[in-house]
Design a protein around this motif. Structure first.
Motif, PDB file in Angstrom:
ATOM      1  N   ARG A 174      16.918 -31.426  -7.881  1.00  0.00           N
ATOM      2  CA  ARG A 174      18.060 -31.549  -8.797  1.00  0.00           C
ATOM      3  C   ARG A 174      18.502 -33.002  -8.943  1.00  0.00           C
ATOM      4  O   ARG A 174      18.876 -33.442 -10.033  1.00  0.00           O
ATOM      5  N   TRP A 175      18.434 -33.761  -7.862  1.00  0.00           N
ATOM      6  CA  TRP A 175      18.816 -35.170  -7.909  1.00  0.00           C
ATOM      7  C   TRP A 175      17.610 -36.090  -8.072  1.00  0.00           C
ATOM      8  O   TRP A 175      17.757 -37.304  -7.942  1.00  0.00           O
ATOM      9  N   HIS A 176      16.432 -35.510  -8.303  1.00  0.00           N
ATOM     10  CA  HIS A 176      15.216 -36.294  -8.566  1.00  0.00           C
ATOM     11  C   HIS A 176      14.899 -37.252  -7.417  1.00  0.00           C
ATOM     12  O   HIS A 176      14.415 -38.365  -7.639  1.00  0.00           O
TER      13      HIS A 176
ATOM     14  N   GLN B 110       9.540 -36.038  -6.785  1.00  0.00           N
ATOM     15  CA  GLN B 110       8.992 -35.586  -8.062  1.00  0.00           C
ATOM     16  C   GLN B 110       7.779 -34.697  -7.797  1.00  0.00           C
ATOM     17  O   GLN B 110       6.939 -35.030  -6.956  1.00  0.00           O
TER      18      GLN B 110
ATOM     19  N   PHE C  63      13.666 -38.693 -21.672  1.00  0.00           N
ATOM     20  CA  PHE C  63      14.035 -37.729 -20.634  1.00  0.00           C
ATOM     21  C   PHE C  63      15.084 -36.797 -21.233  1.00  0.00           C
ATOM     22  O   PHE C  63      15.759 -37.146 -22.205  1.00  0.00           O
TER      23      PHE C  63
ATOM     24  N   SER D 276      20.431 -34.137 -19.684  1.00  0.00           N
ATOM     25  CA  SER D 276      20.989 -33.786 -18.377  1.00  0.00           C
ATOM     26  C   SER D 276      20.328 -34.601 -17.265  1.00  0.00           C
ATOM     27  O   SER D 276      20.990 -35.039 -16.321  1.00  0.00           O
ATOM     28  N   GLU D 277      19.011 -34.834 -17.383  1.00  0.00           N
ATOM     29  CA  GLU D 277      18.323 -35.636 -16.371  1.00  0.00           C
ATOM     30  C   GLU D 277      18.783 -37.085 -16.412  1.00  0.00           C
ATOM     31  O   GLU D 277      19.033 -37.716 -15.374  1.00  0.00           O
TER      32      GLU D 277
ATOM     33  N   ARG E 113      22.200 -37.283 -14.910  1.00  0.00           N
ATOM     34  CA  ARG E 113      22.146 -37.074 -13.465  1.00  0.00           C
ATOM     35  C   ARG E 113      21.585 -38.312 -12.762  1.00  0.00           C
ATOM     36  O   ARG E 113      22.030 -38.682 -11.670  1.00  0.00           O
ATOM     37  N   ARG E 114      20.607 -38.958 -13.373  1.00  0.00           N
ATOM     38  CA  ARG E 114      20.071 -40.192 -12.787  1.00  0.00           C
ATOM     39  C   ARG E 114      21.128 -41.296 -12.780  1.00  0.00           C
ATOM     40  O   ARG E 114      21.192 -42.117 -11.864  1.00  0.00           O
TER      41      ARG E 114
END
Length: 759
Positions: free
Chosen positions: A185-187, A190, A316, A319-320, A323-324
């Motif tokens: 979820r928080w990358h 990968q 991307f 949402s990603e 979040r990043r």
């Protein structure tokens, strides 16, 4: 006297020392797994390249263990010794780690675990995926242990087997690698393999995210995926801007709140989300910058519109990307300042679900976030873990604009004096942020003019303020720099007197409204609303320019073609933008051909009539709220709605020019530098041809081009030919007899004297 701690309890020197110990444990754990692998499989040539019959039969008879724990070993002294040494090393690492943290030491892996609330299994996953980033031997070992030389990245199964050796996994271990769990979820890690290919979760391989690697190794690096969308807004030197009282109070309140939370814990128990809105919302950045300077934390700015455009381009998902960004703020650590929220929400750049996801993300993770908007907004679902503060920011008052300009002007070489600063402050109602942008533009213009010694002049500052104010209109209005003077006007004395009365209303507004108390009697209608009527070309636009030039203000000519929209509600939005922008620059709003927008309301017969009337009603309301100068110009005063007529304070009729006025206009439109033949009889032209000032301007210009083409001075023949063309353009009938000169002039033409001027 305390004894010196043994080596087993000595704290780690730094994060790398701690990671080295964890990798040492990993080496021994892999040795144990390798021993068990050989004991079970034997040593077979071509291991990992094919599946033998013996291996297939073993797989079918092997016991399923949901917790991935190694089965009990019988008569395996080597394995027992490896396991015992592994347990001793694990206890030593935990003891040293505890000692380090108790002494106030910082360990990057422990901090990362704390930030994202990771489980011991997830912490093991970080160590296992970090190893190949530091030494390629681990990729080969992972491939061998996974019995597949193409799988050089650790799988969930391998990570869980290693976590079992740390005693940190149960039957739920595989779910730490689901998309909803922190690692993905928080990358932080990968997944590797073909995108979109469905594989069993235990077989899924992982690689450590590059930003996570940098954080664990304490390397100053920003996530490359979102780096183009991040902007540091920290001021060099840490100096603070003088804030208006309301802004300074906001800073003090937030500082007390956050400081009290930090006194109770190293991480605030509640997240703080501040939402700035109103005409001065742009100054929220100055508030955030001042607060972060006092808290000694970084502040990074993110444009949500740019982030969403990147998502639309396929870089991307939105949402990603968001979040990043939040992850980056947590890792630095830094506070977040988000712009573009209002524009995206109103113009539909992102869906409601994306807005809700953003709200949830900020409440979940970002400890200090500022959002810059325009209209009032409240999150949909309040949370006990976060504090939300909607903060209305008005425009800073004149005194604080003056102080702001003094601070900005004093930082660079400048020739702008105190009186000029006060004049700019009154003329342009900018936020502190807009003033910074304007000052940067002024410095660039000064450098272009004098590269060796750039010194900002007042003209540079005025130009920059005008350019910065123009951005509020988005092409809906055009700023005209007034150049016309009273000498350029040819009007009856009664019209001149009315124009002077308008100037008196503007100049004495402070005395009448504030000193004499008339402001208390008026809730609305405090502006100056003027109507110019009369035929085309009689000087309405020129008079508006003269008023702007005399008052030292910009003239904003509204582009009606861009304002009026066929889409419901768009016209009102455009009008709101125009009036709001004009308030910021203290400009004169000029609506030419105003009957197209201020026309009479019609009887409602269909939906089109109803919405057209709504536009006029909104315009009436917005006009009354506007406290500046509005000039409406029309050729057909009878078409103006009665409600507008009642609100008009001054109506000036611009008459069609008589013969005397036309002669004066002819003279004014001929430049001194233009060569003019002696034969030109302006008195004859003024008496014979009844045209307005606008037509005379066109005639003189066309005649000049005809003369230039012939390589001679401007003659009567050129002027008469230009008049014919003007008549044809207007659809005005004429006879050739009108163009016959009086007898003396029609005979032999006298010698030309190019520099002679008419009296």
């Amino acid at each position: 006297m305390k004894s010196t701690p043994s080596l087993k309890t000595a704290p780690f020197r730094n994060s790398r020392d701690y990671l080295a110990a964890e990798l040492d444990w990993l080496d021994r754990a892999l040795s144990l797994l390798l021993h068990l692998f050989h004991r079970r499989e034997g040593k077979t040539e071509g291991q990992g390249l094919f599946l033998s019959q013996k291996e297939a039969e073993r797989l079918l008879t092997s016991e399923i263990r949901p917790d991935n724990r190694p089965k009990s070993r019988i008569n395996d002294p080597e394995a027992d010794a490896l396991s015992a040494a592994l347990d001793r090393l694990r206890r030593e690492i935990l003891s040293r780690k505890k000692a380090t943290l108790e002494k106030g030491g910082a360990l990057s892996l422990s901090h990362l675990t704390h930030l994202f609330q990771l489980s011991p299994v997830e912490e093991t996953a970080l160590i296992v995926t970090l190893a190949p980033e530091l030494d390629p031997k681990y990729a080969k070992l992972y491939a061998y242990l996974q019995d597949d030389l193409t799988r050089k990245f650790p799988s969930v199964d391998l990570i869980l087997r290693l976590a079992c050796l740390r005693g940190e996994v149960g039957p739920e271990g595989r779910f730490f690698f689901s998309p909803q769990a922190p690692l993905l979820r928080w990358h932080l890690v990968q997944p590797v393999g073909e995108t979109g290919l469905a594989i069993p979760r235990l077989n899924q391989g992982f690689v450590l995210d590059e930003r996570t690697v940098a954080f664990l190794l304490e390397i100053a690096q920003v996530d490359g995926k979102v780096l183009p969308y991040l902007r540091s807004v920290q001021r060099e030197g840490g100096e603070e801007t003088v804030l208006p009282p309301h802004a300074a109070e906001i800073v003090s309140q937030l500082q007390r709140l956050i400081s009290s939370q930090f006194q109770r814990s190293s991480v605030p128990a509640q997240k703080v989300l501040a939402y700035f809105y109103g005409p001065g919302a742009a100054d929220g950045r100055e508030i955030a910058r001042t607060l972060c300077g006092r808290l000694k934390v970084r502040l990074i700015e993110v444009d949500l519109i740019a982030l969403h455009q990147a998502a639309l381009s396929g870089i991307f998902p939105f949402s990603e990307g968001l979040r990043r960004v939040v992850r980056e703020a947590l890792l630095q650590p830094a506070a977040l300042y988000l712009t573009g929220f209002e524009k995206g929400r109103e113009e539909g750049d992102w869906k409601t679900s994306e807005t809700s996801a953003m709200e949830a993300l900020l409440k979940e993770a970002a400890w200090l976030t500022f959002i810059e908007g325009a209209q009032s907004w409240v999150p949909t679902a309040p949370s006990e873990e976060s504090l939300f503060f909607p903060l209305l920011l008005p425009l800073p008052g004149p005194q604080y604009r003056i102080e702001g300009w003094k601070g900005l002007v004093g930082r660079r070489p400048s020739a702008v004096g105190k009186e000029e600063i006060e004049s700019v402050s009154i003329r342009y109602r900018l936020t502190l942020r807009e003033m910074e942008d304007a000052m940067a533009l002024a410095r660039d213009r000064a450098a272009l003019r004098a590269p060796t010694r750039p010194e900002v002049a007042v003209d540079d500052l005025l130009w920059a303020c005008r350019e910065r104010s123009q951005t509020h209109f988005g092409g809906l209005a055009r700023s005209i720099t007034p150049r016309a003077s009273w000498d350029d006007l040819v009007l009856p004395e009664s019209v001149f007197q009315q124009l002077r009365e308008i100037l008196a209303q503007v100049r004495h507004r402070p005395k009448v409204f504030h000193d004499w108390g008339f402001e208390k009697k008026l809730l609305l209608g405090k502006g100056v609303y003027v109507l110019f009527t009369g035929p085309s070309g009689t000087g309405k636009t020129l008079a508006a320019e003269v008023l702007a030039q005399t008052l030292g203000r910009d003239l904003l000519k509204v582009d009606l073609s861009a304002v009026v929209s066929k889409y419901i509600g768009e016209t009102e939005k455009n009008l709101q933008r125009i009036f709001s922008g004009a308030e910021r620059s203290d400009a004169i709003l000029f609506f030419d051909e105003a009957d197209a927008l201020f026309g009479k309301r019609s009887e409602v017969k269909d939906a089109h009539d109803r919405y057209a009337n709504i536009e006029i009603n909104y315009l009436l309301q917005r006009l009354e709220e506007y406290e500046g100068i509005v000039i409406l110009a029309t050729n057909f005063s009878q078409n103006i709605d009665d409600a507008f007529s009642r609100r008009i304070q001054t109506s000036i009729e611009f008459p069609f020019p008589n013969e005397v006025s036309r002669l004066e206009i002819w003279k004014k439109h001929l430049p001194k530098e233009a060569p003019l033949a002696d034969e030109v009889d302006l008195g004859f032209l003024a008496s014979r041809f009844k045209v307005s000032g606008g037509n005379i301007r066109n005639i003189v210009l066309n005649a000049a081009f005809l003369a230039a083409e012939g390589g001679e001075p401007i003659r009567m023949t050129h002027l008469l030919q230009a008049i014919r063309r003007e008549y044809e353009k207007l659809g005005k009938r004429y006879s050739e007899s009108e163009f016959v000169l009086p007898a003396p002039a029609a005979s032999v033409l006298p010698a030309v004297s190019p520099r002679r001027r008419p009296r």
